[in-house]
Design an enzyme around this catalytic site. Structure first.
Site, PDB file in Angstrom:
ATOM      1  N   ARG A 153       0.818  -1.223   0.000  1.00  7.12           N
ATOM      2  CA  ARG A 153       0.000   0.000   0.000  1.00  7.12           C
ATOM      3  C   ARG A 153       0.848   1.267   0.000  1.00  7.12           C
ATOM      4  O   ARG A 153       0.310   2.370   0.038  1.00  7.12           O
ATOM      5  CB  ARG A 153      -0.963  -0.026   1.187  1.00  7.12           C
ATOM      6  CG  ARG A 153      -0.299  -0.251   2.533  1.00  7.12           C
ATOM      7  CD  ARG A 153      -1.338  -0.614   3.588  1.00  7.12           C
ATOM      8  NE  ARG A 153      -0.739  -0.962   4.866  1.00  7.12           N
ATOM      9  CZ  ARG A 153      -0.341  -2.168   5.220  1.00  7.12           C
ATOM     10  NH1 ARG A 153      -0.443  -3.181   4.354  1.00  7.12           N
ATOM     11  NH2 ARG A 153       0.155  -2.404   6.419  1.00  7.12           N
ATOM     12  N   GLU A 167      -5.726  -0.953   6.152  1.00  9.17           N
ATOM     13  CA  GLU A 167      -4.842  -2.121   6.226  1.00  9.17           C
ATOM     14  C   GLU A 167      -3.680  -1.804   7.176  1.00  9.17           C
ATOM     15  O   GLU A 167      -3.130  -2.686   7.824  1.00  9.17           O
ATOM     16  CB  GLU A 167      -4.321  -2.504   4.833  1.00  9.17           C
ATOM     17  CG  GLU A 167      -3.922  -3.960   4.728  1.00  9.17           C
ATOM     18  CD  GLU A 167      -3.624  -4.428   3.305  1.00  9.17           C
ATOM     19  OE1 GLU A 167      -2.641  -3.970   2.714  1.00  9.17           O
ATOM     20  OE2 GLU A 167      -4.374  -5.278   2.789  1.00  9.17           O
ATOM     21  N   HIS A 195     -25.688  14.959  -2.173  1.00  8.72           N
ATOM     22  CA  HIS A 195     -27.050  14.520  -2.493  1.00  8.72           C
ATOM     23  C   HIS A 195     -27.264  13.080  -2.068  1.00  8.72           C
ATOM     24  O   HIS A 195     -28.149  12.407  -2.581  1.00  8.72           O
ATOM     25  CB  HIS A 195     -27.302  14.698  -3.986  1.00  8.72           C
ATOM     26  CG  HIS A 195     -27.227  16.137  -4.389  1.00  8.72           C
ATOM     27  ND1 HIS A 195     -28.328  16.968  -4.379  1.00  8.72           N
ATOM     28  CD2 HIS A 195     -26.166  16.908  -4.727  1.00  8.72           C
ATOM     29  CE1 HIS A 195     -27.952  18.191  -4.735  1.00  8.72           C
ATOM     30  NE2 HIS A 195     -26.639  18.182  -4.945  1.00  8.72           N
TER      31      HIS A 195
HETATM   32  O1  F6P Z   1      -4.359  -7.905   0.702  1.00  6.90           O
HETATM   33  C1  F6P Z   1      -3.089  -8.176   1.137  1.00  6.90           C
HETATM   34  C2  F6P Z   1      -2.013  -7.722   0.200  1.00  6.90           C
HETATM   35  O2  F6P Z   1      -0.831  -8.325   0.590  1.00  6.90           O
HETATM   36  C3  F6P Z   1      -1.845  -6.206   0.131  1.00  6.90           C
HETATM   37  O3  F6P Z   1      -1.134  -5.683   1.186  1.00  6.90           O
HETATM   38  C4  F6P Z   1      -1.176  -6.057  -1.187  1.00  6.90           C
HETATM   39  O4  F6P Z   1      -1.191  -4.734  -1.610  1.00  6.90           O
HETATM   40  C5  F6P Z   1      -2.006  -6.988  -2.024  1.00  6.90           C
HETATM   41  O5  F6P Z   1      -2.280  -8.078  -1.145  1.00  6.90           O
HETATM   42  C6  F6P Z   1      -1.390  -7.471  -3.300  1.00  6.90           C
HETATM   43  O6  F6P Z   1      -0.231  -8.212  -3.095  1.00  6.90           O
HETATM   44  P1  F6P Z   1       0.769  -8.528  -4.268  1.00  6.90           P
HETATM   45  O7  F6P Z   1       1.274  -7.225  -4.804  1.00  6.90           O
HETATM   46  O8  F6P Z   1       1.848  -9.363  -3.678  1.00  6.90           O
HETATM   47  O9  F6P Z   1       0.009  -9.268  -5.345  1.00  6.90           O
END
Ligand code: F6P
Length: 545
Positions: A272, A357, A388
């Site tokens: 993220r 997260e 709205h």
């Molecule tokens: O949902 C968990 C997660 O590990 C996220 O933190 C991450 O952004 C996403 O899955 C995708 O992971 P990857 O880039 O390894 O496919």
């Protein structure tokens, strides 16, 4: 640095609790009446962003106490630890260095004794060369035709950042290229994304830090089948139509993607926090390397501000502390992010992963239960649409929902009066939320007695207003970094790890177990609770198994 006492027993926390008893009910009307300069005084500029935080239910003393809370939590030491590459993601044993992704050439940031900045710039150079080839038409597909369509396949941080940035910076994008984003394992996402595309002109970017994520790998395999079906089945086509962004070269190569078309990043970049790494390849393809670098410069300006500004003049610190103030002392459960900018329509969704997260944790770094509420539910929609729809509840409902308004002084595409109307609405909403309308004011308008209570606005609903002159790559970078560091501040105060996400694991593991139970010809062995077992039976029945 370990704080000596549990959070709620610390002096600053107890002082805040006592202070809340004193000021918690104070109305913003009074606060503004007492201090005519409040609106100008409680504002701050950094990295091209202007923050007005005067419409918060806080006095000077509140801010002083919140700053003490941050100091007692060791925020300064934690910031230094992050920027110097210490392994502060302790549950995964990793450094947290998204700031290194935007460090200037020549800066030195070491992980395990190794300077990571040269690698960052080497990847940026390779990305730029690839983008120049694709954007300039020099990159040819398997049949010799240039690329016209770019489909990013990824999920979570490997999707939300790219799609948000593409939408946000569309004004700057190369309009002769079409961009699509596929994330959901629901096949409809893929099918709709490619239904009008010609495989001979389509480039897939498989974006996955791990290159093992179920959704992404399923979509990538479907994309490969679609491509090969459309181009006559020659597997050599994959190398001309697939690029990968990952930390896992072995898996990329096993998939059939030429690692010459792979752009790497590192375990010290959380999903993220990765939109400014190679995960931003689709962004760079859309807006070009120069604009991408301008975006990195915006991130960097906010990083510098966060790293160096005193806490009481530090934008991310103040926003993070206000989130703690409302969440823990006013028991606010959610926080609305309301961009008055259509290009930021995916920004709230992006922020949901970044904030929730990161901050959806209930144990401290030491593994002990937290003593107070942690991350709020972040949500929002672009203005004026929300007005709205759900603003009714923010204005007259029983819950306290702090809001972040975001707007830009100048429209990227000025169209008649639109922008003035847009800005007027944002300013009006923040004003209405703060000051409301009293019963006396309602009655003075001649409202019938029985209707008057329904038309009262209690006000005292807090908000921040973030303004920038124009939505540029640079302001977007600064805005994202602002929220990244606000999250960091909240995590530091709560003494939690905002960089892991163990909470996504259990569902993944259970799904892996249920998949064969749905797909097998014979009925699955018992092993679930009665509700899940009966739903599995029903799903099998509905699909005719
Ligand atoms: O949902 C968990 C997660 O590990 C996220 O933190 C991450 O952004 C996403 O899955 C995708 O992971 P990857 O880039 O390894 O496919």
């Amino acid at each position: 640095m370990k704080p000596a006492l549990p959070l709620t027993r610390r002096e600053s926390w107890r002082a805040l609790a006592a202070h809340h008893k004193k000021v918690g009910k104070l109305h913003l009307r009074e606060l503004f009446a007492q201090d005519p300069g409040r609106g100008e005084r409680m504002s701050l500029e950094a990295a091209g962003l202007f923050l007005d935080y005067s419409k918060n239910r806080a006095t000077d003393e509140t801010f002083a106490l919140l700053v003490r809370l941050a100091e007692e939590a060791g925020l300064r030491g934690r910031i230094d630890a992050m920027f110097s590459g210490e392994k502060i993601n302790s549950t995964e044993g990793r450094a947290v260095l998204h700031a290194a992704l935007r460090a200037p050439q020549g800066a030195v940031i070491k992980v395990d004794g190794q300077d990571v900045v040269p690698e960052v710039h080497a990847v940026l150079e390779r990305m730029a060369a690839f983008c120049a080839a694709v954007r300039g038409g020099g990159w040819k597909g398997h049949t010799g035709r240039p690329v016209k369509n770019i489909v990013n396949i990824g999920i979570g941080g490997s999707d939300l950042g790219p799609v948000m940035a593409y939408e946000a910076l569309r004004h700057y994008s190369e309009r002769s290229l079409r961009f699509r984003f596929v994330s959901n394992v629901d096949g409809i996402d893929f099918a709709e994304a490619v239904h009008d595309l010609d495989p001979a002109e389509t480039l897939f970017i498989v974006s996955s830090k791990t290159f093992t994520t179920l959704e992404t790998m399923t979509n990538a395999e479907t994309a490969r089948d679609w491509l090969l079906r459309g181009l006559g089945g020659d597997r050599a086509a994959v190398a001309r139509h697939f690029a990968a962004v990952s930390t896992n070269a072995a898996k990329v190569s096993a998939f059939g993607i030429d690692t010459a078309n792979m752009f790497g990043f590192w375990d010290w970049v959380g999903g993220r926090y990765s939109m400014d790494s190679a995960i931003g390849l689709s962004t760079m393809l859309a807006i070009g390397p120069e604009n991408f670098r301008a975006m990195l410069a915006g991130f960097r300006r906010m990083d510098e501000h966060f790293r160096t500004a005193p806490f009481d003049r530090n934008m991310p610190v103040l926003m993070g502390l206000l989130a703690v103030w409302y969440g823990d002392f006013f028991e606010a459960q959610t926080l609305a992010v309301l961009p008055y900018e259509q290009y930021l329509k995916r920004f709230p969704a992006y922020l949901q992963q970044l904030t929730m997260e990161s901050l959806g944790k209930s144990v401290t770094l030491a593994g002990k239960p937290v003593a107070c509420d942690t991350g709020a539910v972040y949500w929002g929609e672009p203005g004026t649409n929300g007005q709205h729809s759900f603003y009714q509840l923010i204005h007259q409902g029983t819950r306290l929902i702090p809001c972040d308004f975001i707007a830009f002084g100048r429209a990227l595409t000025p169209l008649g009066r639109h922008h003035d109307l847009l800005l007027a609405n944002m300013l009006a909403q923040a004003e209405a939320l703060a000051f409301g309308k009293t019963l006396a004011e309602v009655k003075a308008e001649g409202t019938p007695e029985g209707l008057a209570p329904h038309r009262v606005f209690a006000g005292n609903r807090p908000s921040n207003t973030i303004l920038a002159e124009r939505l540029t790559p640079e302001t977007l970078g600064a805005l994202v970094a602002l929220y990244e560091h606000s999250v960091f501040t909240q995590g530091a105060v709560w003494d939690i790890n905002p960089f892991d996400q163990w909470g996504v694991e259990l569902g993944k593991a259970l799904a892996a177990r249920i998949i064969p139970e749905l797909e097998s010809a014979s009925a699955p062995a018992p092993g679930h609770d009665s509700s899940t077992a009966s739903l599995i039976r029903r799903c099998r029945h509905m699909k005719g198994a």
